[in-house]
Design a protein around this motif. Structure first.
Motif, short mmCIF file in Angstrom:
data_model
loop_
_atom_site.label_atom_id
_atom_site.label_comp_id
_atom_site.label_asym_id
_atom_site.label_seq_id
_atom_site.Cartn_x
_atom_site.Cartn_y
_atom_site.Cartn_z
N HIS A 99 -4.18 23.59 -33.39
CA HIS A 99 -5.64 23.61 -33.54
C HIS A 99 -6.13 25.00 -33.19
O HIS A 99 -5.53 25.69 -32.37
CB HIS A 99 -6.29 22.60 -32.59
CG HIS A 99 -5.84 21.20 -32.87
ND1 HIS A 99 -6.46 20.41 -33.79
CD2 HIS A 99 -4.81 20.48 -32.37
CE1 HIS A 99 -5.84 19.23 -33.84
NE2 HIS A 99 -4.83 19.25 -32.98
N ALA A 111 -16.20 18.02 -30.27
CA ALA A 111 -15.43 17.04 -31.03
C ALA A 111 -13.93 17.33 -30.91
O ALA A 111 -13.11 16.42 -30.74
CB ALA A 111 -15.86 17.08 -32.50
N ASP A 114 -12.64 16.37 -27.45
CA ASP A 114 -12.54 14.91 -27.32
C ASP A 114 -11.29 14.37 -27.97
O ASP A 114 -10.73 13.37 -27.55
CB ASP A 114 -13.74 14.24 -28.02
CG ASP A 114 -14.93 14.16 -27.07
OD1 ASP A 114 -14.72 14.46 -25.89
OD2 ASP A 114 -16.04 13.82 -27.54
N SER A 115 -10.87 15.05 -29.04
CA SER A 115 -9.75 14.50 -29.82
C SER A 115 -8.38 14.94 -29.30
O SER A 115 -7.36 14.42 -29.71
CB SER A 115 -9.90 14.93 -31.29
OG SER A 115 -9.60 16.31 -31.39
#
Ligand code: PA5
Length: 427
Positions: A99, A111, A114-115
């Motif tokens: 990421h 977001a 959170d993931s």
């Protein structure tokens, strides 16, 4: 493999005589580049990376992390796009997710955080200067999220930066495993260094193969554009820009090369956009953009070069046979065959209208192929810069923006920030 047949006598276009003249200029520029490489001058040193980067050093610096579930790279511009290009191209080699946090969009960051399984994620912080506001702000946000989740961030953070700056101080203070950004390598030319390879190494990707691919391209550099695809691409793009092709649409026909187009756009724009010169890179993706931008490329202003990139081999999926009326032609072919047909259709459709386009092929989107492709584009950029006479390895406009933003946030006295107050408004 480079095919420039579709820039000959197109509009704009070049002739074979132009190519001969360009060849003479390429020889002179090549001598200058070789001189810079030998002296490890700033920027030119990047073209030596295939022989100077130490992949063993990278792997051993990362040993403490083992195999994580995910790698979160925090960096921006040249400190993110090279790694993203390699990870994206070689995603099939690994189960470790990569990421990238480059932008400072709070909703997107929330977001993403959170993931992520933060307790199983390595935080890979990259900044050449060690002072870039976006990168340091994102780092602080991720660090806090790790602390809130009960994770010891010092055990999971890896740093790549220069010898000085906030990030180096932080790495020293917390004794974080780290690597140095090599000297003489500007951000956008650092994909084949510690900067671009650490993320792939953490993912278990074949970074050695990437370097080998780049090396094979480096070995082709010569004083003739016939021998060096990278130089030939740069020289021809330059000649076309001189004749009015002020946009270069980079259009790979592989989803795994989508980031490559983004990386190329940075390399091309930030290196060559100087003194009123340069060629605006546009990002496109085949076949998707055949259904949108191709209309403009074929029938809009004659101010573009279209660069079509594809692998010669890819894993295919058969399209099932069907007796649905009119669709039987699809059955028996593969999705890859269809994508190749689309590629050739685009190339032919541009050529039929005398629109300049260049074909670049790699054997496959594998470690070797992406290494070759990235090195060739770096060599192309350096050659274009030599021919245009611009200072390829500086980025004053980018630095201007960085200072203005820091000044606005109270991070120092920067005259660039004052200019924001002088903004012309007309509402
Ligand atoms: O190519 C460049 O110089 C820039 O795009 C930089 O890579 C970018 O601004 C990030 O800088 P840094 O690595 O210092 O954080």
């Amino acid at each position: 493999y480079l095919d420039i047949g579709n820039v000959l006598n197109t509009s704009p276009g070049i002739t074979e005589q132009t190519l001969d003249r360009l060849d003479d200029r390429v020889a002179i520029a090549h001598d200058r580049i070789e001189e810079g490489r030998e002296a490890e001058e700033h920027g030119y040193a990047a073209l030596n990376l295939p022989q100077t980067v130490d992949t063993d050093e990278i792997r051993s610096a990362l040993e403490p992390f083992g195999t994580p579930e995910a790698v979160l790279t925090v960096g921006i511009g040249g400190s993110a796009l090279g790694a993203a290009t390699i990870s994206d191209a070689l995603a099939d080699q690994t189960d470790v997710e990569a990421h990238f946090l480059d932008n400072v969009d709070p909703e997107d960051t929330a977001a993403l955080l959170d993931s992520l399984p933060l307790d199983e994620t390595v935080l890979n912080v990259v900044s050449r200067s060690g002072t870039t506001a976006e990168t340091l702000a994102n780092f602080l946000v991720v660090r806090e999220a790790m602390e809130d989740a009960g994770v010891d961030w010092t055990e999971q953070t890896f740093v790549t930066t220069g010898d000085e700056g906030n990030l180096r101080n932080l790495a020293d203070k917390h004794d974080l495993p780290s690597l140095r950004v090599p000297d003489g390598v500007p951000g956008r030319f650092s994909a084949l260094s510690t900067v671009g390879l650490a993320c792939g190494a953490l993912q278990g990707i074949d970074i050695e193969g990437v370097v080998e691919g780049a090396r094979s391209e480096m070995d082709k550099l010569s004083g003739s554009l016939e021998d060096s695809p990278g130089y030939a691409y740069g020289a021809v793009a330059y000649a076309l820009a001189e004749r009015g092709a002020l946009t270069n649409a980079m259009m790979p026909y592989a989803e795994s090369l989508e980031y490559f187009a983004e990386w190329f756009a940075q390399l091309w724009a930030e290196s060559l956009g100087k003194e009123g010169l340069g060629q605006t890179p546009a990002r496109a993706l085949g076949a998707t953009d055949q259904h949108s931008q191709l209309q403009l490329y074929r029938a809009g202003p004659r101010d573009k070069l279209v660069t079509l990139v594809r692998p010669r081999e890819r894993e295919d999926i058969d399209i099932p046979e069907t007796d649905l009326e009119g669709l039987s032609y699809l059955g028996g072919a593969g999705l890859g065959d269809l994508l190749d047909a689309e590629f050739e259709a685009t190339e032919a459709s541009l050529a039929a209208e005398d629109r300049p386009n260049i074909r670049i092929e790699v054997d496959a989107v594998d470690a070797h192929g992406i290494g070759e492709l990235m090195y060739a584009m770096e060599a192309a950029t350096v050659m274009y810069g030599e021919l245009a006479g611009v200072s390829t390895f500086t980025q004053p406009a980018v630095e201007w923006g960085k200072k203005a933003a820091r000044g606005l946030l109270g991070g120092g006295e920067f005259e660039e920030a004052d200019a924001v107050a002088d903004k012309r408004e007309f509402t």
